[in-house]
Design a protein around this motif. Structure first.
Motif, PDB file in Angstrom:
ATOM      1  N   ASP A   1      11.819  72.922 -42.582  1.00 18.29           N
ATOM      2  CA  ASP A   1      11.633  74.033 -41.657  1.00 18.29           C
ATOM      3  C   ASP A   1      12.879  74.184 -40.781  1.00 18.29           C
ATOM      4  N   VAL A   2      13.500  75.341 -40.869  1.00 19.00           N
ATOM      5  CA  VAL A   2      14.761  75.590 -40.158  1.00 19.00           C
ATOM      6  C   VAL A   2      14.495  76.513 -38.979  1.00 19.00           C
ATOM      7  N   PRO A   3      14.840  76.096 -37.766  1.00 18.75           N
ATOM      8  CA  PRO A   3      14.664  76.991 -36.617  1.00 18.75           C
ATOM      9  C   PRO A   3      15.487  78.269 -36.796  1.00 18.75           C
ATOM     10  N   VAL A   4      14.884  79.387 -36.521  1.00 21.29           N
ATOM     11  CA  VAL A   4      15.588  80.657 -36.647  1.00 21.29           C
ATOM     12  C   VAL A   4      16.817  80.689 -35.745  1.00 21.29           C
ATOM     13  N   ALA A   5      16.746  80.004 -34.618  1.00 26.51           N
ATOM     14  CA  ALA A   5      17.875  79.977 -33.685  1.00 26.51           C
ATOM     15  C   ALA A   5      19.129  79.391 -34.331  1.00 26.51           C
ATOM     16  N   PHE A   6      18.945  78.461 -35.269  1.00 29.33           N
ATOM     17  CA  PHE A   6      20.077  77.837 -35.965  1.00 29.33           C
ATOM     18  C   PHE A   6      20.827  78.852 -36.810  1.00 29.33           C
ATOM     19  N   LEU A   7      20.148  79.888 -37.242  1.00 28.25           N
ATOM     20  CA  LEU A   7      20.719  80.877 -38.161  1.00 28.25           C
ATOM     21  C   LEU A   7      21.236  82.121 -37.461  1.00 28.25           C
ATOM     22  N   GLN A   8      21.094  82.181 -36.150  1.00 23.48           N
ATOM     23  CA  GLN A   8      21.536  83.355 -35.409  1.00 23.48           C
ATOM     24  C   GLN A   8      23.046  83.321 -35.191  1.00 23.48           C
TER      25      GLN A   8
END
Length: 632
Positions: free
Chosen positions: A201-208
């Motif tokens: 599970d990857v935090p969306v914040a990491f991809l922003q």
């Protein structure tokens, strides 16, 4: 709305990279605008699948580019990074084992040059359930060691993603180093092949989108005041401009300072372009491959102001360049490691541009005296005449390299970029090439890696598609790594390659003579019955045909009295074309460039039965007496 996304490690990494931005003042650009990749069993299901998926889901977000050699991928990234003044670079993904190992040379080159490159070599299974797998190296004394561990001493940052959750901190730390002006170089993230394909599970914040603001540290008051006092007391100050001037965009500030003070400038290889060749205070390259104008001025300088230079042995002429017994060094550098070199008590740890602006403000009313200014002008004029004579065509069927450089120079435009790295060309270009644009001189000489030229030229072209990339390469370096010509054809990337055929290693052949080894092992000839390559006929290798076989447009210059005129016309024709063109010309490797009165310390055998070595040793013992500890 969900705050996480289910993704593999490979998918999370490539999307993260696509959303990183470098900010340098009012300039904002993608830190990683693309990724190179050669796929194998170690990464085809991980990073390879992730790149494909991102291309389908978000086309153009992280463009993928093929390559023919893993080492070349890193060279391209470095060439791109230098042209972008270290604000951006490429990622390069390789498979397990030999694919990863092929990138080691590129990693060393990036770190030595202080240029960012992101390396993503694959590793064997983290779980070790199937040890040993294909291409796994086994070390009985330490079964945790893998090929990727060889990147540790070659990287400014290294880590291995053993578990998916580690990706977050590792990726962020990697970006920190890639965008650090003092600590940058090769950044390596080793990726075990099973972990690449593992989901989490990857935090969306990491991809922003995330911004990385380049640091431009100001000089501290105390060190700046001491540096200013030293310069004001100088009778014969001299500036050594290195690559840091260009990486900080400080060339205008440098010109303003020398216009106001009259202080002369010599450049390192990395600093080429810091000043235009015709500026009154620019004396050309300094050091082992420098000009007489710069080297004579350096020899008498009482205050040497090093700006963004790491003072390599070529820049200091193996510590023989600065002969004033009372010489003092003012070292301006964003990296403390370089600022403190030569035992200086006057380090200024700051961004080059910021420091130059501050220096000019503090040096109001300071100028060099008239006799020194006259000497600078006379030396510059004398060297310009030397270059003019070196460029004059001889009319011989086999021209010398200096004539070839002159012909290429005359056929190029000010914004064209000359790319080089190894052999005799870097030295000749350092002395002779008349740089007209800050980014027009691209010579990789910190690692001087044979084979860099064509791949580096592609990186230059990717970074500056509006410019012509003029790759100059000898046959020895061409044979090391020419396959990226296929990449140029495949992607329609137009570069101009001037291939100089010397039938051997011209640079090392000359060096071999100076150390008494009589060019042994440097000629491309048939091996005779005694096991020697010295006396056979030249090899019938057709490098023009080799390039033509790749789909490259080839122009062959016939060995006639008109060779130089034909070369000049060929360069103009190649520049007018929209295809990659290779120009092949034969040269006489025994016709050397003018002497710049520099020296390079290459130890000579202390005892020998060869008379040539005995003579070389006597010369060496005389030269080495000029070396100084440089504790200024």
């Amino acid at each position: 709305m969900s705050t996480t996304r289910r993704m593999t490690v490979g998918q999370a990494l490539v999307e993260f990279l696509a959303n990183q931005w470098t900010v340098d003042g009012n300039i904002r650009e993608r830190t990683i605008p693309g990724i190179f990749g050669i796929f194998g069993h170690g990464n085809v299901a991980g990073v390879g699948q992730a790149i494909k998926q991102l291309h389908e889901d978000q086309p153009g977000l992280l463009p993928y580019h093929q390559a023919r050699n893993e080492q070349a991928m890193v060279h391209e990234a470095v060439g791109f990074a230098r042209m972008r003044r270290r604000r951006a670079t490429f990622a390069a993904a390789a498979s397990v084992g030999p694919g990863a190992a092929n990138m080691l040379t590129g990693a060393a080159l990036a770190t030595t040059n202080r240029l960012p490159a992101l390396l993503l070599p694959s590793d064997t299974f983290s779980t070790r359930t199937t040890d040993p797998v294909l291409q796994q190296i086994e070390m009985p004394h330490d079964t945790s060691l893998q090929v990727t561990d060889a990147f540790r001493p070659l990287s400014r940052f290294f880590d291995r993603v053993e578990r998916p959750e580690q990706l977050f901190s590792i990726a962020l730390q990697a970006m920190r180093v890639l965008t650090d002006p003092a600590e940058t170089g090769a950044v390596t993230i080793a990726l075990p092949e099973d972990v690449q394909a593992e989901a989490f599970d990857v935090p969306v914040a990491f991809l922003q989108p995330r911004e990385w603001h380049l640091r431009r540290p100001l000089p501290e008051h105390g060190p700046l005041a001491r540096a200013v006092a030293a310069i004001r007391s100088a009778k014969r100050p001299f500036i050594v401009a290195g690559g840091g001037v260009l990486y900080s965009g400080a060339e205008s500030a440098l010109r303003d300072l020398v216009d106001a003070t009259g202080i002369p400038v010599g450049t390192s290889q990395a600093g080429g372009g810091s000043m235009p060749w015709d500026h009154p205070q620019y004396l050309g390259g300094v050091g082992a491959t420098g000009t007489t104008a710069a080297n004579r001025t350096a020899a008498e300088a009482d205050v040497v102001i090093g700006i963004g230079t790491r003072y390599s042995d070529f820049t200091t002429a193996s510590r023989t360049a600065f002969q004033n017994p009372d010489v003092t060094f003012v070292n301006i550098n964003v990296a403390a490691f370089d600022a403190y070199k030569h035992g200086t008590q006057l380090p200024v740890i700051a961004d080059a541009r910021e420091a130059l602006v501050a220096l000019q403000e503090s040096l109001v009313s300071f100028t060099v005296d008239a006799p020194y200014a006259d000497a600078i002008a006379e030396r510059k004029q004398a060297w310009d005449r030397v270059v003019d004579a070196a460029f004059e065509p001889s009319g011989l069927a086999l021209p010398g390299q200096t004539e070839i450089i002159g012909a290429v120079q005359s056929a190029t435009d000010p914004t064209d970029v000359v790319i080089q790295a190894a052999g005799s060309l870097p030295g000749d270009l350092h002395k002779l090439w008349r740089v007209r644009d800050p980014l027009g001189y691209h010579v990789e000489y910190a690692f001087s890696c044979m084979g860099y030229e064509i791949a580096g030229g592609l990186g230059v072209k990717r970074a500056a598609p509006e410019r012509d990339a003029i790759v100059m390469v000898g046959d020895g370096s061409y044979l090391m790594l020419h396959t990226e010509l296929v990449t140029a054809v495949a992607e329609g990337l137009k570069i101009v390659v001037v291939l100089i055929q010397n039938n051997g290693f011209a640079s090392i052949g000359h060096l071999s003579e100076t150390v008494g080894s009589e060019r042994y092992g440097t000629k491309y000839r048939f091996r005779d019955d005694t096991g020697s390559f010295e006396n056979g006929e030249p090899l019938p290798v057709d490098l023009a045909a080799n390039a033509r076989s790749y789909g490259v447009n080839v122009i062959e210059i016939e060995p006639t009295a008109n060779a130089i005129d034909d070369l000049r016309a060929a360069v103009r024709s190649a520049k007018a074309s929209d295809r990659t063109t290779l120009i092949h010309i034969n040269a006489d490797p025994l016709r050397y460039a003018p002497d710049g009165e520099g020296w390079w310390d290459v130890p000579v055998a202390e005892t020998s039965t060869l008379a040539s070595t005995q003579r070389a040793r006597a010369e060496y013992e005389q030269q080495v007496t000029a070396q100084r500890p440089l504790l200024g």
